[in-house]
Design a protein around this motif. Structure first.
Motif, PDB file in Angstrom:
ATOM      1  N   LYS A  59       0.786  -1.260   0.146  1.00 52.31           N
ATOM      2  CA  LYS A  59      -0.020   0.002  -0.091  1.00 52.31           C
ATOM      3  C   LYS A  59       0.914   1.279   0.070  1.00 52.31           C
ATOM      4  CE  LYS A  59      -3.842  -2.100   2.705  1.00 52.31           C
ATOM      5  NZ  LYS A  59      -4.597  -2.070   3.834  1.00 52.31           N
ATOM      6  N   GLU A  60       2.086   1.328   0.953  1.00 50.46           N
ATOM      7  CA  GLU A  60       2.645   2.501   0.947  1.00 50.46           C
ATOM      8  C   GLU A  60       3.518   2.524  -0.125  1.00 50.46           C
ATOM      9  OE1 GLU A  60       3.553   2.587   5.659  1.00 50.46           O
ATOM     10  OE2 GLU A  60       5.037   1.612   4.456  1.00 50.46           O
ATOM     11  N   MET A  61       3.961   1.675  -0.884  1.00 52.37           N
ATOM     12  CA  MET A  61       4.962   1.734  -2.060  1.00 52.37           C
ATOM     13  C   MET A  61       4.124   1.661  -3.483  1.00 52.37           C
ATOM     14  SD  MET A  61       8.566   0.195  -0.742  1.00 52.37           S
ATOM     15  CE  MET A  61       7.918  -1.440  -0.339  1.00 52.37           C
ATOM     16  N   ASP A  62       2.949   1.846  -3.245  1.00 50.70           N
ATOM     17  CA  ASP A  62       2.079   1.930  -4.632  1.00 50.70           C
ATOM     18  C   ASP A  62       2.609   2.728  -5.812  1.00 50.70           C
ATOM     19  OD1 ASP A  62      -0.141   2.788  -6.516  1.00 50.70           O
ATOM     20  OD2 ASP A  62      -1.291   1.717  -5.357  1.00 50.70           O
ATOM     21  N   LYS A  63       2.732   2.518  -6.666  1.00 51.96           N
ATOM     22  CA  LYS A  63       3.430   3.108  -7.844  1.00 51.96           C
ATOM     23  C   LYS A  63       2.896   4.367  -7.991  1.00 51.96           C
ATOM     24  CE  LYS A  63       5.372  -0.782 -10.317  1.00 51.96           C
ATOM     25  NZ  LYS A  63       5.363  -1.678 -11.667  1.00 51.96           N
ATOM     26  N   ARG A  64       1.748   4.783  -7.920  1.00 51.24           N
ATOM     27  CA  ARG A  64       0.914   5.761  -7.717  1.00 51.24           C
ATOM     28  C   ARG A  64       1.376   6.971  -6.865  1.00 51.24           C
ATOM     29  NH1 ARG A  64      -5.081   3.530  -7.960  1.00 51.24           N
ATOM     30  NH2 ARG A  64      -4.060   2.213  -6.361  1.00 51.24           N
ATOM     31  N   ARG A  65       1.992   6.587  -5.871  1.00 47.61           N
ATOM     32  CA  ARG A  65       2.524   7.425  -4.781  1.00 47.61           C
ATOM     33  C   ARG A  65       3.871   8.030  -5.118  1.00 47.61           C
ATOM     34  NH1 ARG A  65      -0.645   7.061  -0.370  1.00 47.61           N
ATOM     35  NH2 ARG A  65      -1.766   5.254   0.131  1.00 47.61           N
ATOM     36  N   VAL A  66       4.694   7.568  -6.291  1.00 49.25           N
ATOM     37  CA  VAL A  66       5.786   8.039  -6.454  1.00 49.25           C
ATOM     38  C   VAL A  66       5.850   9.242  -6.894  1.00 49.25           C
ATOM     39  CG1 VAL A  66       7.855   7.970  -8.047  1.00 49.25           C
ATOM     40  CG2 VAL A  66       6.827   5.753  -7.050  1.00 49.25           C
ATOM     41  N   ALA A  67       6.515  10.284  -6.007  1.00 53.33           N
ATOM     42  CA  ALA A  67       6.710  11.792  -6.243  1.00 53.33           C
ATOM     43  C   ALA A  67       8.025  12.375  -6.649  1.00 53.33           C
ATOM     44  CB  ALA A  67       6.385  12.472  -4.669  1.00 53.33           C
TER      45      ALA A  67
END
Length: 279
Positions: free
Chosen positions: A123-131
Motif C-alpha cells: 500500500k505504501e509503495m504503490d507506484k501511484r504514490r511516487v513523487a
C-alpha cells in the motif's frame, strides 16, 4: 622532468552493467555512510534507497512528462537508457546516495492505495504514490559533510509537503543519525525557488561561485564570452552557471535548526486524491 601519465577514465556506456534487473538484495548502494532501510515522516512521505530494477522505469515515465523541471539542472533525460546511465554513474560515486520518494498522504478512489499486493508495504509503495527522487552527494567521512542534491520532485507534488519533509528527513539523517558537521545546498544562481526552499529549511546563503559549472551543449545558462565562444564550442562545452552556496553547520542545527525543521514537519499534511493530481 617528472612524468604525468594521467588519462581520463572511460565514460559509461550502455554496454556497462547498469543493474536494470539486479534485485534490491544484490544491488550495492556503494555509499560512504551507513544507509537506512527507509526514512519516514508518518502520514507524509516515505523515502527508500533508489534501486534501478524497482524504480527507474516508473520514475522515468513520470520525469519525461515534465521537461521544464530540468531547466536549472545540469542534465536532462529523454530515454530510459540515459536514465540508467545517470543512476549508475551516481552509484559509482561513494559520496552519492539517491532515494525514491513516496507520498503517503494520497488516497485512492479504489481504497487506500492497495496497489498490486495486499500487505501494508504494498500500500505504501504503490507506484501511484511516487513523487520523484532526491539524494546526497559529496559525502565525506574525512570532512564529515554532505550535500543535498538531485532534487527532482514531480510538478504534481509541488506546493505540497513533499519537498519540506524529504529535505527535513535528510537533514535529520545527516545531523542526528550520522552526526556530520556540515550540510550544504548548491543552486543555480537564477533558481530563486530553490534558494528560497533551502533558506526556509534553515540553510544560510554563504555566497555565489561564478562560472562554477560547465553545462551541456543546449542547456540554458550563461552566454560564453565572444572571445571564448568558438573554441569552447569546438571543444563541445556548453554555457556556464553561477551557483549559490548555502550551508548549515552542526552548531546551527543544535542551536535552533533541529527545532525549526521539526516545526515545519508538524504542520498539518492535507490528504489529496490521486486521481485529482494533474499528472
Amino acid at each position: 622532468m617528472p612524468l604525468n601519465l594521467y588519462r581520463p577514465p572511460p565514460g559509461l556506456t550502455a554496454q556497462d552493467k547498469l543493474h536494470e534487473t539486479t534485485p534490491a538484495g544484490e544491488y550495492d548502494l556503494n555509499f560512504v555512510f551507513p544507509v537506512p532501510e527507509e526514512l519516514r515522516s508518518e502520514g507524509a512521505v516515505l523515502m527508500k534507497p533508489l534501486v534501478p530494477s524497482e524504480h527507474a522505469e516508473v520514475l522515468f515515465n513520470q520525469l519525461v512528462k515534465y521537461p521544464d523541471m530540468f531547466r536549472y539542472l545540469p542534465y536532462t533525460f529523454t530515454t530510459l537508457p540515459q536514465f540508467y546511465l545517470f543512476l549508475e554513474s551516481n552509484r559509482r560515486e561513494p559520496g552519492t546516495i539517491l532515494f525514491v520518494v513516496y507520498d503517503l498522504s494520497l488516497t485512492f478512489p479504489d481504497g487506500d492505495g492497495e496497489g498490486e499486493g495486499e500487505g501494508e508495504g504494498d500500500k505504501e509503495m504503490d507506484k501511484r504514490r511516487v513523487a520523484g527522487f532526491l539524494g546526497l552527494i559529496k559525502g565525506s567521512e574525512q570532512n564529515r559533510s554532505a550535500e543535498l542534491a538531485h532534487l527532482n520532485i514531480l510538478p504534481p507534488f509541488h506546493r505540497s509537503h513533499i519537498t519540506t519533509h524529504t529535505c527535513s528527513l535528510l537533514l535529520q539523517y545527516l545531523f542526528s543519525t550520522l552526526h556530520l558537521r556540515r550540510a550544504q545546498w548548491y543552486s543555480n544562481a537564477f533558481n530563486s525557488p530553490s534558494i528560497a526552499a533551502a533558506q526556509r529549511l534553515g540553510f544560510r546563503l554563504e555566497g555565489e561561485q561564478r562560472w562554477e559549472r560547465v553545462l551541456a551543449v543546449g542547456k540554458e545558462g550563461l552566454e560564453l564570452p565572444a572571445w571564448a565562444e568558438q573554441e569552447e564550442r569546438e571543444m563541445g562545452r556548453g554555457p556556464g552557471r553561477h551557483s549559490c552556496v548555502l550551508g548549515m553547520g552542526w552548531d546551527e542545527w543544535k542551536e535552533g535548526g533541529e527545532e525549526k525543521v521539526r516545526g515545519l514537519m508538524k504542520r498539518e499534511v492535507s490528504k489529496r486524491r490521486e486521481d485529482e493530481l494533474k499528472r
